[in-house]
Structure formats: structure tokens, C-alpha cells
Design an enzyme around this catalytic site. Structure first.
Site, mmCIF file in Angstrom:
data_model
loop_
_atom_site.group_PDB
_atom_site.id
_atom_site.type_symbol
_atom_site.label_atom_id
_atom_site.label_comp_id
_atom_site.label_asym_id
_atom_site.label_seq_id
_atom_site.Cartn_x
_atom_site.Cartn_y
_atom_site.Cartn_z
ATOM 1 C CG ASP A 1 -1.645 1.218 1.507
ATOM 2 O OD1 ASP A 1 -2.496 1.559 0.668
ATOM 3 O OD2 ASP A 1 -1.389 1.900 2.518
ATOM 4 C CE LYS B 1 -5.540 -0.561 -1.624
ATOM 5 N NZ LYS B 1 -4.585 0.001 -0.613
ATOM 6 C CG ASP C 1 -4.161 -1.611 2.744
ATOM 7 O OD1 ASP C 1 -3.807 -0.723 3.542
ATOM 8 O OD2 ASP C 1 -4.169 -1.461 1.501
ATOM 9 C CG ASP D 1 -1.411 8.056 0.584
ATOM 10 O OD1 ASP D 1 -2.143 8.379 -0.347
ATOM 11 O OD2 ASP D 1 -0.276 8.570 0.772
ATOM 12 C CG ASP E 1 -2.543 2.525 5.998
ATOM 13 O OD1 ASP E 1 -3.019 3.571 6.488
ATOM 14 O OD2 ASP E 1 -2.752 2.165 4.827
HETATM 15 O O1 PGA Z 1 -6.252 6.906 -1.796
HETATM 16 C C1 PGA Z 1 -6.436 6.770 -0.578
HETATM 17 O O2 PGA Z 1 -7.468 7.094 0.031
HETATM 18 C C2 PGA Z 1 -5.353 6.156 0.275
HETATM 19 O O3 PGA Z 1 -4.567 5.398 -0.529
HETATM 20 P P1 PGA Z 1 -3.850 4.028 -0.072
HETATM 21 O O4 PGA Z 1 -4.768 2.914 -0.466
HETATM 22 O O5 PGA Z 1 -2.556 4.089 -0.852
HETATM 23 O O6 PGA Z 1 -3.622 4.105 1.431
HETATM 24 MG MG MG Z 2 -3.129 3.100 3.080
#
Ligand code: PGA
Ligand code: MG
Length: 221
Positions: A9, A148, A175, A11, A171
Site C-alpha cells: 500500500d 485490492k 488493505d 498512503d 495500514d
Molecule cells: O487513496 C487513498 O485514500 C489512500 O490510498 P492508499 O490505499 O494508498 O492508502
Molecule cells: Mg493506506
């Protein structure tokens, strides 16, 4: 369990709360000798650029699995149905002020600012064939048929790698299915409780430092 690929992942995992990229995590990912696939809720032009700058595979999972991209200069493979998400958005608009994020670039889902209570909103759009995901950075109205994890299975099949031989690191709740699809699932220390509950490993350090910790613990670097 031999790790033949990593799905990670962006963010909150390789970035921090302010979405700043952890350079120690980048250095660690560059040492890996197996394909590293970014798996994000973000849009494909963001994901492909991040993958190129970080120096990992051009194969990226975007929009929570609603879009997959196999080549930097290739086209997006759209797996999610955005129309369903727009119909659910209209239902939410009747009750909440909604703020769309990057909608013009999104091909499979609707992304919103976190400006209303998720649990209440979820009830309003139940049975519409969509799900409401909270990444901790934004809400996503996504096609219930994509994730995902499903996108990782699609990519693993294309790569000829058993998805069980993937390591997944994340996180937040978007996920969960990624970690469940992979053979080994890691939640970084700052992860949602729901993710930690299904993870095989929970790191002691947060965000990118947790990624380095996990790769060292698993003997991959
Ligand atoms: O786009 C988002 O809300 C967060 O993205 P991520 O899935 O990379 O944590
Ligand atoms: Mg994330």
C-alpha cells in the site's frame, strides 16, 4: 513460505500522515529481488508515477483494485463499474454535503472527503452493489465486486506467481482483502485495528519504518 512478490500500500504505509514518502522504505524496496507492486486507493496516473520514482514494478493496483495497470506507457485495465458508484453517491448527496476527490481521473470508483459518519452512510447505500471504504485519507465508494486482493490475484496469475507467495503490507481497511489474498500479511504499527486483527505480522514501528522492519524480520533485506 518463499516470497516471490510484494504487494504494498502507499498512503499510511510507505508514506506518513502528511503523505510524505519514507526514503528508508524506498531504499529497502529497491533492494528486493522480487516484483514489488504498489496497491493503492489512489488513481492510476499517481500510482504509475510513484512506482517509477520509487523504482518498483510498473504493474500497479489502483482505485482499490478497480483499475490495474501493467505497463508505464500502457492503458488501464478497468475492473470496477463506476456507474454503480455514482448511483450510490446520489443517495448520499440527499443527506450529506459531499466533496469529490480527483473524480475526473477516476475510472472505477468515487472518492470523497471524509465529511460524514461512515457507519450511517454505509446503511444508506447497502444492497446497491457497492462498498464504502475508509482509507484513513479519504472515503471510497467502490464496486463491491472489486478489491485490492482480487486485483492481486489477477496480477499474480498474469505473472505466473502463486498469490500465496506474495507478501502484502498495508495500514487500513482497504488493505484487508489484500493481506487476506497474500500468503503473508503485514500491518504496520499505525494500522487500523481491523487490519491488525487479520495480519500475520504487526510491526512495532509505524509507516515506512514498519515496512523496513517487516522486510528485515522476514529476511528479505
Ligand atoms: O487513496 C487513498 O485514500 C489512500 O490510498 P492508499 O490505499 O494508498 O492508502
Ligand atoms: Mg493506506
Amino acid at each position: 513460505m518463499e516470497i516471490k512478490g510484494v504487494a504494498i500500500d502507499i498512503d499510511g504505509t510507505i508514506t506518513d500522515r502528511k503523505r510524505r514518502l519514507n526514503c528508508r522504505a524506498v531504499e529497502a524496496l529497491r533492494k528486493l529481488e522480487v516484483p514489488v507492486v504498489l496497491a493503492t486507493g489512489n488513481i492510476s496516473c499517481f500510482a504509475r508515477t510513484a512506482a517509477k520514482l520509487i523504482g518498483v514494478s510498473d504493474i500497479v493496483i489502483c482505485e482499490n483494485g478497480g483499475v490495474v495497470r501493467f505497463d508505464y506507457d500502457g492503458d488501464d485495465t478497468v475492473l470496477g463499474n463506476k456507474e454503480k458508484c455514482y448511483k450510490a453517491l446520489e443517495v448520499l448527496r440527499e443527506k450529506y454535503e459531499v466533496v469529490l476527490l480527483d473524480d475526473v481521473y477516476r475510472k472505477s470508483e468515487v472518492c470523497l472527503r471524509r465529511t460524514f459518519p461512515k457507519d450511517e452512510a454505509e446503511k444508506l447505500i447497502a444492497r446497491m452493489g457497492v462498498k464504502l471504504l475508509d482509507s484513513g485519507f479519504a472515503y471510497h465508494i467502490a464496486d463491491a465486486e472489486v478489491s485490492k486482493g482480487k486485483a492481486l490475484r489477477f496480477i499474480a496469475d498474469r505473472l505466473g506467481i502463486d498469490v500465496e507467495n506474495f507478501l502484502a503490507i498495508g495500514d487500513s481497511e482497504n488493505d484487508i482483502d489484500l493481506l487476506e489474498a497474500a500468503g503473508v500479511g503485514v500491518a504496520v504499527a499505525n494500522a487500523d485495528l481491523k487490519l491488525k486483527e487479520i495480519a500475520d505480522v504487526v510491526t512495532s514501528r509505524p509507516n515506512g519504518d514498519g515496512v523496513v522492519e517487516a522486510l528485515e524480520f522476514l529476511g528479505l533485506i
